[in-house]
Design a protein around this motif. Structure first.
Motif, PDB file in Angstrom:
ATOM      1  N   ASP A   1       0.377  -0.927   0.206  1.00  8.46           N
ATOM      2  CA  ASP A   1       0.081   0.210   0.209  1.00  8.46           C
ATOM      3  C   ASP A   1       0.971   1.303  -0.214  1.00  8.46           C
ATOM      4  O   ASP A   1       1.008   2.592  -0.752  1.00  8.46           O
ATOM      5  CB  ASP A   1      -0.511   0.013   1.317  1.00  8.46           C
ATOM      6  N   SER A   2       2.353   1.016   0.756  1.00  7.03           N
ATOM      7  CA  SER A   2       2.405   2.623   0.634  1.00  7.03           C
ATOM      8  C   SER A   2       3.346   2.710  -0.979  1.00  7.03           C
ATOM      9  O   SER A   2       3.890   3.992  -1.053  1.00  7.03           O
ATOM     10  CB  SER A   2       4.081   2.468   1.724  1.00  7.03           C
ATOM     11  N   CYS A   3       3.308   1.917  -2.244  1.00  7.10           N
ATOM     12  CA  CYS A   3       3.962   2.184  -3.739  1.00  7.10           C
ATOM     13  C   CYS A   3       2.506   3.597  -3.596  1.00  7.10           C
ATOM     14  O   CYS A   3       2.750   4.109  -4.984  1.00  7.10           O
ATOM     15  CB  CYS A   3       3.533   1.094  -3.817  1.00  7.10           C
ATOM     16  N   CYS A   4       1.696   3.509  -3.112  1.00  6.00           N
ATOM     17  CA  CYS A   4       0.601   3.973  -3.290  1.00  6.00           C
ATOM     18  C   CYS A   4       0.529   6.071  -3.237  1.00  6.00           C
ATOM     19  O   CYS A   4       0.891   6.461  -2.290  1.00  6.00           O
ATOM     20  CB  CYS A   4      -1.287   4.071  -2.734  1.00  6.00           C
ATOM     21  N   LYS A   5       0.164   6.756  -4.267  1.00  7.14           N
ATOM     22  CA  LYS A   5       0.466   7.536  -4.069  1.00  7.14           C
ATOM     23  C   LYS A   5      -0.446   8.096  -2.897  1.00  7.14           C
ATOM     24  O   LYS A   5      -0.241   9.258  -2.506  1.00  7.14           O
ATOM     25  CB  LYS A   5       0.063   8.776  -5.718  1.00  7.14           C
ATOM     26  N   ASN A   6      -1.628   7.844  -3.281  1.00  2.00           N
ATOM     27  CA  ASN A   6      -2.722   8.324  -1.569  1.00  2.00           C
ATOM     28  C   ASN A   6      -2.476   6.919  -1.038  1.00  2.00           C
ATOM     29  O   ASN A   6      -3.876   6.058  -1.438  1.00  2.00           O
ATOM     30  CB  ASN A   6      -3.967   8.939  -2.977  1.00  2.00           C
ATOM     31  N   GLU A   7      -2.093   6.575  -0.306  1.00  2.00           N
ATOM     32  CA  GLU A   7      -1.979   5.790   0.503  1.00  2.00           C
ATOM     33  C   GLU A   7      -3.020   5.358   1.584  1.00  2.00           C
ATOM     34  O   GLU A   7      -3.932   5.984   2.446  1.00  2.00           O
ATOM     35  CB  GLU A   7      -0.502   5.422   1.519  1.00  2.00           C
ATOM     36  N   THR A   8      -3.487   3.848   1.263  1.00  2.00           N
ATOM     37  CA  THR A   8      -4.742   3.764   1.988  1.00  2.00           C
ATOM     38  C   THR A   8      -5.561   2.566   1.972  1.00  2.00           C
ATOM     39  O   THR A   8      -4.303   1.861   1.436  1.00  2.00           O
ATOM     40  CB  THR A   8      -6.598   4.398   0.931  1.00  2.00           C
ATOM     41  N   GLU A   9      -5.479   1.323   2.883  1.00  2.00           N
ATOM     42  CA  GLU A   9      -5.828   0.608   2.957  1.00  2.00           C
ATOM     43  C   GLU A   9      -6.080  -0.791   2.275  1.00  2.00           C
ATOM     44  O   GLU A   9      -7.614  -0.088   1.348  1.00  2.00           O
ATOM     45  CB  GLU A   9      -6.564   0.190   4.475  1.00  2.00           C
ATOM     46  N   SER A  10      -5.383  -1.286   1.166  1.00  2.00           N
ATOM     47  CA  SER A  10      -5.408  -2.542   0.167  1.00  2.00           C
ATOM     48  C   SER A  10      -5.151  -1.219  -1.237  1.00  2.00           C
ATOM     49  O   SER A  10      -6.346  -1.735  -2.045  1.00  2.00           O
ATOM     50  CB  SER A  10      -7.067  -2.810   0.097  1.00  2.00           C
ATOM     51  N   CYS A  11      -4.969  -0.342  -1.026  1.00  2.00           N
ATOM     52  CA  CYS A  11      -4.917   0.524  -2.857  1.00  2.00           C
ATOM     53  C   CYS A  11      -3.995  -0.155  -3.252  1.00  2.00           C
ATOM     54  O   CYS A  11      -4.333  -0.023  -4.792  1.00  2.00           O
ATOM     55  CB  CYS A  11      -4.472   1.701  -1.872  1.00  2.00           C
ATOM     56  N   GLY A  12      -2.633  -1.183  -3.074  1.00  2.00           N
ATOM     57  CA  GLY A  12      -1.763  -1.761  -4.096  1.00  2.00           C
ATOM     58  C   GLY A  12      -2.417  -2.687  -4.378  1.00  2.00           C
ATOM     59  O   GLY A  12      -1.785  -3.944  -5.447  1.00  2.00           O
ATOM     60  N   VAL A  13      -3.655  -3.624  -4.064  1.00  2.00           N
ATOM     61  CA  VAL A  13      -4.289  -4.644  -4.316  1.00  2.00           C
ATOM     62  C   VAL A  13      -4.464  -4.017  -6.133  1.00  2.00           C
ATOM     63  O   VAL A  13      -5.053  -3.699  -6.229  1.00  2.00           O
ATOM     64  CB  VAL A  13      -5.768  -4.687  -3.652  1.00  2.00           C
ATOM     65  N   GLY A  14      -3.888  -5.128  -6.540  1.00  3.99           N
ATOM     66  CA  GLY A  14      -4.019  -5.792  -8.381  1.00  3.99           C
ATOM     67  C   GLY A  14      -3.475  -4.495  -9.113  1.00  3.99           C
ATOM     68  O   GLY A  14      -3.444  -4.467 -10.529  1.00  3.99           O
ATOM     69  N   GLU A  15      -2.640  -3.057  -8.155  1.00  4.24           N
ATOM     70  CA  GLU A  15      -2.412  -2.189  -8.856  1.00  4.24           C
ATOM     71  C   GLU A  15      -0.841  -2.833 -10.497  1.00  4.24           C
ATOM     72  O   GLU A  15      -0.828  -2.487 -10.549  1.00  4.24           O
ATOM     73  CB  GLU A  15      -1.614  -1.584  -8.304  1.00  4.24           C
ATOM     74  N   ALA A  16      -0.506  -3.933  -9.480  1.00  6.30           N
ATOM     75  CA  ALA A  16       0.694  -3.895 -10.095  1.00  6.30           C
ATOM     76  C   ALA A  16       0.263  -4.936 -11.867  1.00  6.30           C
ATOM     77  O   ALA A  16       1.128  -5.553 -12.648  1.00  6.30           O
ATOM     78  CB  ALA A  16       0.945  -5.736  -9.424  1.00  6.30           C
ATOM     79  N   LYS A  17      -1.115  -5.238 -12.022  1.00  7.01           N
ATOM     80  CA  LYS A  17      -1.226  -5.557 -13.116  1.00  7.01           C
ATOM     81  C   LYS A  17      -1.337  -4.802 -14.250  1.00  7.01           C
ATOM     82  O   LYS A  17      -1.544  -5.167 -15.312  1.00  7.01           O
ATOM     83  CB  LYS A  17      -2.580  -6.549 -13.112  1.00  7.01           C
ATOM     84  N   THR A  18      -1.194  -3.125 -13.494  1.00  4.42           N
ATOM     85  CA  THR A  18      -1.597  -2.557 -14.139  1.00  4.42           C
ATOM     86  C   THR A  18      -0.274  -1.882 -14.950  1.00  4.42           C
ATOM     87  O   THR A  18       0.075  -0.787 -14.086  1.00  4.42           O
ATOM     88  CB  THR A  18      -2.613  -1.264 -13.756  1.00  4.42           C
ATOM     89  N   PRO A  19       0.409  -2.047 -16.145  1.00  3.90           N
ATOM     90  CA  PRO A  19       1.880  -1.315 -16.404  1.00  3.90           C
ATOM     91  C   PRO A  19       1.512   0.170 -16.158  1.00  3.90           C
ATOM     92  O   PRO A  19       0.622   0.500 -16.849  1.00  3.90           O
ATOM     93  CB  PRO A  19       1.865  -1.478 -17.477  1.00  3.90           C
ATOM     94  N   LEU A  20       2.531   0.536 -15.677  1.00  2.00           N
ATOM     95  CA  LEU A  20       2.797   2.326 -15.332  1.00  2.00           C
ATOM     96  C   LEU A  20       0.836   3.132 -14.597  1.00  2.00           C
ATOM     97  O   LEU A  20       0.864   3.887 -15.128  1.00  2.00           O
ATOM     98  CB  LEU A  20       3.043   2.917 -16.620  1.00  2.00           C
ATOM     99  N   SER A  21       0.867   2.216 -14.617  1.00  2.00           N
ATOM    100  CA  SER A  21      -0.369   2.986 -13.268  1.00  2.00           C
ATOM    101  C   SER A  21      -0.172   3.642 -12.583  1.00  2.00           C
ATOM    102  O   SER A  21       0.880   4.523 -11.770  1.00  2.00           O
ATOM    103  CB  SER A  21      -0.843   1.862 -12.254  1.00  2.00           C
ATOM    104  N   SER A  22      -1.281   5.456 -12.492  1.00  4.54           N
ATOM    105  CA  SER A  22      -1.280   6.377 -12.060  1.00  4.54           C
ATOM    106  C   SER A  22      -0.937   6.912 -11.238  1.00  4.54           C
ATOM    107  O   SER A  22      -0.885   7.752 -10.063  1.00  4.54           O
ATOM    108  CB  SER A  22      -1.928   7.214 -13.015  1.00  4.54           C
ATOM    109  N   LYS A  23      -2.248   5.326 -10.057  1.00  7.09           N
ATOM    110  CA  LYS A  23      -1.659   5.118  -8.791  1.00  7.09           C
ATOM    111  C   LYS A  23      -0.469   5.145  -8.103  1.00  7.09           C
ATOM    112  O   LYS A  23      -0.632   5.002  -6.917  1.00  7.09           O
ATOM    113  CB  LYS A  23      -2.816   4.593  -8.210  1.00  7.09           C
ATOM    114  N   ILE A  24       0.421   4.499  -8.383  1.00  4.30           N
ATOM    115  CA  ILE A  24       1.590   4.304  -7.855  1.00  4.30           C
ATOM    116  C   ILE A  24       2.591   4.606  -8.301  1.00  4.30           C
ATOM    117  O   ILE A  24       2.786   5.433  -9.549  1.00  4.30           O
ATOM    118  CB  ILE A  24       1.884   2.602  -8.499  1.00  4.30           C
ATOM    119  N   PHE A  25       3.477   5.636  -7.319  1.00  7.79           N
ATOM    120  CA  PHE A  25       4.809   6.027  -7.725  1.00  7.79           C
ATOM    121  C   PHE A  25       5.586   5.106  -8.603  1.00  7.79           C
ATOM    122  O   PHE A  25       5.662   4.220  -8.544  1.00  7.79           O
ATOM    123  CB  PHE A  25       6.126   5.979  -6.422  1.00  7.79           C
TER     124      PHE A  25
END
Length: 207
Positions: free
Chosen positions: A132-156
């Motif tokens: 979750d700490s990879c998220c620009k706006n850190e919230t609980e479970s915000c990192g779930v599924g984000e690795a499937k989206t290349p260059l996600s705007s939600k992730i640093f």
């Protein structure tokens, strides 16, 4: 930065021991200097001057070595961070440290967020999760599924290794400035010790 970076490397494990030895040496040198000046003892003041000169020369040698091997030290930091990532799921203190660091430097993983795909529990490709700490706006479970989206705007987008290297480059100038100041005081100490030695010797000759 008020967070800790854990360096898990054989070359850095001796740092606390070195600091203890340096502290002991400083105590001994200070003892000879204070007692020698108080008692006006020529031998003790001479010993103080010699030891302080040796410390001064060692510091110059260390500064040169640090400049020559600075790139290797940066590599140690990068490798150590990646090693620390491997204990993210099993070490709570390490988890807190890495989470804090990723938020502080606004980064994710070592070189990129894809580094987490090799680290449990994020190596489950079906879930494709990130801390979750990879998220620009850190919230609980915000990192779930984000690795499937290349260059996600939600992730640093950047890795932490480059951020750590930049931080080191920035702060090493401060460290160098402090070291130069200490060296200047040591040089003055050597000069004053030599002057005191001359005065004590002149007193002996008069007697």
């Amino acid at each position: 930065m008020n967070k800790s970076v854990v360096i898990s490397n054989a070359s850095s494990s001796g740092v606390p021991i070195v600091l203890l030895i340096v502290g002991a040496v400083i105590f001994v040198v200070s003892f000879f200097g204070c007692c020698g000046a108080w008692k006006e003892n020529y031998c003790m003041v001479t010993t103080f001057a010699i030891l302080l000169t040796l410390i001064f020369l060692v510091e110059i040698a260390a500064a040169i070595a640090g400049y020559v091997f600075k790139d290797q030290f940066k590599a140690v930091i990068g490798d150590s961070f990646k090693i620390s990532m491997a204990t993210y799921g099993s070490d709570k203190e390490m988890k807190k440290a890495i989470d804090a660091l990723q938020q502080e430097f606004k980064c994710c993983g070592g070189n990129s967020s894809s580094d987490w795909s090799h680290v449990p529990p994020f190596n489950d490709t079906k879930k494709g999760s990130l801390p979750d700490s990879c998220c620009k706006n850190e919230t609980e479970s915000c990192g779930v599924g984000e690795a499937k989206t290349p260059l996600s705007s939600k992730i640093f987008p950047d890795g932490c290794v480059e951020g750590l290297k930049e931080w080191l480059d920035k702060n090493i100038k401060i460290i160098a400035g402090v070291a130069i100041g200490i060296a200047a005081f040591e040089l003055l100490g050597i000069i004053f010790a030599c002057c005191l030695m001359k005065g004590i010797r002149s007193g002996y000759e008069v007697m």
